[in-house]
Design a protein around this motif. Structure first.
Motif: not given
Length: 333
Positions: A15-29, A31-38
């Motif tokens: 399911f994760s690929p379907e949510f990548k399109s919802l990410l805004t600029k400089n946001v990482f969801g 795939g790593d130990d944490c999500a990254i938000l500006p």
């Protein structure tokens, strides 16, 4: 198809690929130990969450409530350490079954507070609800790191040295002590403490995040056989790991010899060590080892190298390739 056939990460990949399109600029969801938000012009906000379920992650009769409260925070702070973040706070959601008295919960929260106080990480809120049968604890931890500097799994480069920050297999050894009801002594006590009271490597992660030649990083929660594969897949690389270079404590070696365990198997596939697993440019290894000895009184342990090739681990022992079947912990097997 049953979930055990694909495991937790196979499920996530569905399911994760379907949510990548919802990410805004400089946001990482995902795939790593944490999500990254500006957060601002100089820092990023990192967010992680982890759940502990009775009879899956812990046996209530085998762990004190104080230890359980401590561990529930530790495993989340370890995710922040895995990307080089400094903790800001936590949120606690807990589902409580019948039969858990208030005094038990008081002790659980004392353990939760002890580690929170140690790392100056306040409890900021959460949720409390009833459970039908099992105790469930979910913690969300937030942290911060220098903007754009969080260590990801995807940066490993061919020629990098693969390193860990401490001994492997102790927590898995502690679990075996519990399950086999081994006699208490200094060695078994050491392994039990490693299992019940892991230490997140916050200070080590904060140091590594500032080093550009550290190319990828994560923490060891499922065992290096599983966790290293996440780095390899994200980076598109292979790795050669030397089994005789795995850092294994004297305590685990002694108990393993007495109980006829295979310490290498515990070190590779046991999980819950919560040490940092990272790759770095080979020229940085000796300076980093000196730096760690000066600052923390401990070293880092090189266990292999990153190579070009398909994302897989090539196991070597005393210079010879070996077949090693351990795959790390899988929740659904």
């Amino acid at each position: 198809m049953e979930l055990k056939e694909i495991g937790e990460f196979g499920f996530i990949e569905r399911f994760s690929p379907e949510f990548k399109s919802l990410l805004t600029k400089n946001v990482f969801g995902i795939g790593d130990d944490c999500a990254i938000l500006p957060m601002n012009d100089t820092e990023d906000l990192l967010v992680t969450t982890d759940m502990l379920i009775e009879d899956i992650h812990f046996l209530r009769e085998k762990i004190t409530p104080w230890q359980l409260g401590y561990k529930s925070v530790a495993v989340n702070l370890s995710d922040l350490a895995a990307m080089g973040a400094t903790p800001i706070g936590t949120f606690l959601s807990i589902a409580i079954p019948p039969g858990v008295d208030v005094e038990y919960l008081d002790e659980l929260m004392k353990g939760y507070h002890a580690i929170s106080d140690r790392y100056q990480t306040p409890l900021l809120g959460g949720d409390t609800t009833k459970s039908v049968k099992h105790l469930a604890i979910n913690v969300c931890a937030i942290g911060k790191c220098p903007k754009g500097q969080a260590k990801l799994r995807s940066g490993a480069q061919a020629g990098d040295v693969v390193c860990v920050t401490g001994s492997l297999g102790d927590s898995a050894g502690g679990l075996q002590v519990l399950l086999n009801q081994l006699e208490s002594n200094e060695d078994t006590y050491y392994l039990l403490k490693k299992h019940h009271q892991p230490e997140p490597r916050i200070e080590l992660g904060e140091t590594l995040v500032n080093l550009n030649r550290v190319h990828s990083m994560m923490d060891i929660s499922d065992g290096i056989a599983s966790d290293l594969k996440h780095i390899l897949k994200a980076s598109g690389k292979a790795a050669k790991i030397e089994l005789n270079k795995l850092p294994i404590s004297d305590q685990l070696k002694r108990v393993s010899q007495q109980q006829n365990w295979q310490p290498e198997e515990l070190a590779v596939g046991g999980g819950e060590d919560y040490e940092l697993l990272f790759t770095l440019e080979s020229s940085l290894l000796e300076p980093l080892q000196r730096l760690f000895l000066e600052q923390f009184g401990q070293t880092v342990f090189p266990i292999g190298v990153i190579e070009k090739g398909e994302p897989e681990i090539h196991w070597v022992k005393e210079g010879k390739k070996v077949q090693f079947g351990k795959t790390g912990f899988n929740h659904f097997q």
